[in-house]
Design an enzyme around this catalytic site. Structure first.
Site, short mmCIF file in Angstrom:
data_model
loop_
_atom_site.label_atom_id
_atom_site.label_comp_id
_atom_site.label_asym_id
_atom_site.label_seq_id
_atom_site.Cartn_x
_atom_site.Cartn_y
_atom_site.Cartn_z
N LYS A 1 0.76 -1.14 0.00
CA LYS A 1 0.14 0.15 0.10
C LYS A 1 1.00 1.13 0.03
O LYS A 1 2.15 1.43 0.62
CB LYS A 1 -1.10 -0.09 1.10
CG LYS A 1 -1.87 1.16 1.29
CD LYS A 1 -2.70 0.95 2.64
CE LYS A 1 -3.86 1.94 2.72
NZ LYS A 1 -4.83 1.69 4.04
N SER B 1 -9.56 1.36 2.80
CA SER B 1 -8.92 2.36 2.20
C SER B 1 -7.69 1.41 1.37
O SER B 1 -7.29 1.93 0.36
CB SER B 1 -8.03 3.43 3.03
OG SER B 1 -7.18 2.60 3.80
N SER C 1 -9.68 -1.04 7.16
CA SER C 1 -8.89 -0.68 5.77
C SER C 1 -8.45 -2.00 5.29
O SER C 1 -7.97 -1.91 4.08
CB SER C 1 -8.36 0.46 6.01
OG SER C 1 -8.97 1.51 5.75
#
Lengths: 486, 94
Positions: free
Chosen positions: A77, A152, A176
């Site tokens: 990420k 997310s 997330s």
């Protein structure tokens, strides 16, 4: 095509049936072919990946010792710092940021021999549940390109689900990792707070943030956990405990395991078809020998509002550093420093990030601190006490991961409706405990996620129950057809 | 409505965010919605409950005060929007 797992590829690599370079090239070709539709990646590190793969192959041919993830291509990420590789948090304010050092997890994964394919898209600063808040572009769900991948960490989930990366890391502040894992049909684990170093993770809400893996099955989840957990003196909240070999929990047996079903996570707000799948999985676990009983976590409904005070309060402080002085965006032609700060921040941050900074600043401001922030911290304690009591009786709890399957872009335009996406995952972050999302079947052709919740440092029980269900069910290994991207 | 446009302007100033007029109106509407949804917390009896800022029982983590390697200056400055003689350069302060 069957999607590959770490444990499957490890054998192929060890037997020299495939080289790390070939495997990396296959992954890069796949990204080249389908990522213009999926849009999981913000940055692809093609040259670096091939270079690292060659080094692994050379070491192998010389008979040198190799790490447990040697030659496995993965993605991170884009809120984890990677030295000399752009790290943006999917924010315009960090659009050009090249970190001068690497996050601990990246160092650990490199040490284990895995190969970074690139950095994945996310909601800006990890604030969101759909990747629609990315400052660059949204990521699409590999199961249906009209739907969000969740967020997310939506880019990481989509990269693993589509077969672009074998595994990926995400971060989870209120769901997330788990919610996008659920939406994309992959395994996602949020470890116990403190089990994985946050050094080099760009902070959102420091008392809640935790890094964890996205994988294609439970065995891979244990393998990645082995690589990333451990104490780190560079993270003052890192836990000094003995970290187990997580693969020893991969046992196909849950006889007499005590499983609690908290009633507050079912009924109103949860789609009936999703609830039906979760009930089906619970029945299966009972058949396999688990002792299942309903229970109550009475403060559950207060977790969401408490989170939306605590997380913004922490973010308002953490994001104060983005001021255009040392890195990232700076507006030109500002006359004085305050105007430079304020205009840089207005241009660099998206609307949701600004909202949370303002909400947090308000909750911490003079006159409102007791009514909001202090109250929320007390409620947080009550939420944690609910879990403490439940774990006196149960080895693990089961809930839905998300109230629905993946939704279409634009369909949760209302702020509160989007916040409610995390209603089943947020209480776990407030309590600092671990939770794993396992795919369990489809509703309307989209994956459903089953959430296993454990006590602090009780990841072993989660892996054991998830592994047992995986070994005894055909509902947990899901693979999208990728019709829309071919 | 719990907060006014003046509150939004004040909080934006504290947050160092120079919002446009349209942004102020949108933030006012959304912040009030969010604050309304938090009213439910007043129903919880928290008398005698300790605030929980942090879940781990960790206090005062100390280490030996030993010299260790730091980042080289050029690495620290490599992202500077503007630098001058090894320093970050900013617009005038006073």
């Amino acid at each position: 095509m069957e999607l590959s797992t770490i444990h499957g590829l490890r054998d192929l690599l060890a037997n020299r049936e495939i080289s790390a370079e070939e495997l990396t090239n296959q992954a890069l070709e796949k990204i080249e072919k389908i990522d213009d539709k999926i849009k999981a990646f913000v940055t692809v590190t093609k040259d670096e990946a091939i270079q690292v793969a060659r080094e692994i192959d050379q070491k192998r041919s010389k008979g040198e010792s190799l790490g447990p993830l040697a030659g496995i291509p993965m993605a991170l990420k884009d809120n984890m710092c990677t030295e000399d590789i752009k790290t943006t948090c999917s924010s315009k304010i960090l659009y050009n940021f090249i970190p001068p050092y690497s996050a601990k997890v990246y160092e650990k994964l490199l040490g284990a021999g895995s190969i970074l394919l690139g950095k994945t898209n996310m909601d800006e600063f990890a604030m969101g549940s759909s990747t629609e808040n990315s400052g660059f572009f949204p990521t699409c769900n590999p199961w249906d390109l009209n739907c969000v991948p969740g967020g997310s960490s939506g880019g990481s989930a989509a990269a693993v689900a589509s077969g672009e990366a074998v595994f990926a890391l995400g971060s989870d502040t209120g769901g997330s990792i788990r919610q996008p894992a659920s939406f994309c049909g992959v395994v996602g684990l949020k470890p116990t707070y403190g089990a994985v170093s946050r050094y080099g993770l760009i902070a959102y809400a420091s008392s809640l943030d935790q890094i964890g893996p996205f994988t294609r099955d439970v065995t891979d989840c244990a393998l990645v956990m082995n690589a990333i957990t451990g104490h780190d003196s560079f993270d003052s909240t890192s836990a000094l405990v003995d970290y187990p070999d997580y693969t020893r929990f991969l046992v196909n047996d849950i006889k007499d395991m005590r499983i609690g079903i908290p009633r507050e996570y079912f009924g109103e707000g949860i789609e009936p078809e999703v609830e039906a799948k979760i009930r089906e999985a619970i029945n299966k676990l009972e058949e396999l020998g688990a002792v299942v009983e309903e229970c109550s976590l009475p403060h559950t409904q207060y977790a969401l509002p408490a989170y939306y005070i605590i997380a913004p309060a922490e973010c308002s402080s953490n994001l104060a550093r983005y001021d255009g002085v040392r890195y990232g965006l700076r507006v030109e032609d500002a006359d004085d420093i305050v105007s430079m700060f304020s205009r840089t921040r207005d241009q660099g941050f998206g609307i949701e990030v600004k909202r949370r900074i303002m909400l947090g600043t308000y909750a911490l401001s003079s006159g409102y601190y007791d009514a909001y922030y202090l109250k929320a911290l007390k409620v947080r304690n009550l939420v944690k006490q609910d879990f403490d009591k439940a774990f006196e009786k149960f080895d693990c709890l089961i809930t839905p991961t998300a109230p629905s399957v993946a939704f279409e872009f634009g369909s949760k335009a209302d702020t509160i409706a989007m916040y409610k996406q995390d209603v089943c995952t947020i209480p776990i972050n407030l309590a600092g405990i671990p939770a794993l999302s396992l795919p369990y079947g489809l509703v309307n052709n989209m994956p459903v996620g089953l959430q296993f919740v454990g006590k602090a440092f009780g990841e072993g029980n989660l892996l054991r129950v998830a592994y047992t269900l995986e070994q005894n069910s055909d509902q947990t290994r899901l693979e999208p057809s990728l019709e829309g991207v071919k | 409505m719990k907060i006014s446009i003046k509150d939004v302007e004040y909080v934006a100033l504290l947050s160092r965010l120079e919002l446009t007029e349209a942004e102020k109106v949108e933030q006012l509407r959304e912040l009030n919605k969010i604050l309304d949804s938090m009213e439910v917390l007043n129903k919880v009896d928290t008398s005698g409950v300790e605030p929980l800022a942090h879940v781990l029982p960790i206090y005062n983590v100390l280490r030996e005060d030993e010299l260790r390697a730091t980042l080289p200056k050029e690495k620290v400055l490599q992202n500077a929007p503007e630098e001058d003689e090894g320093m970050f350069k900013v617009p005038k302060i006073v």
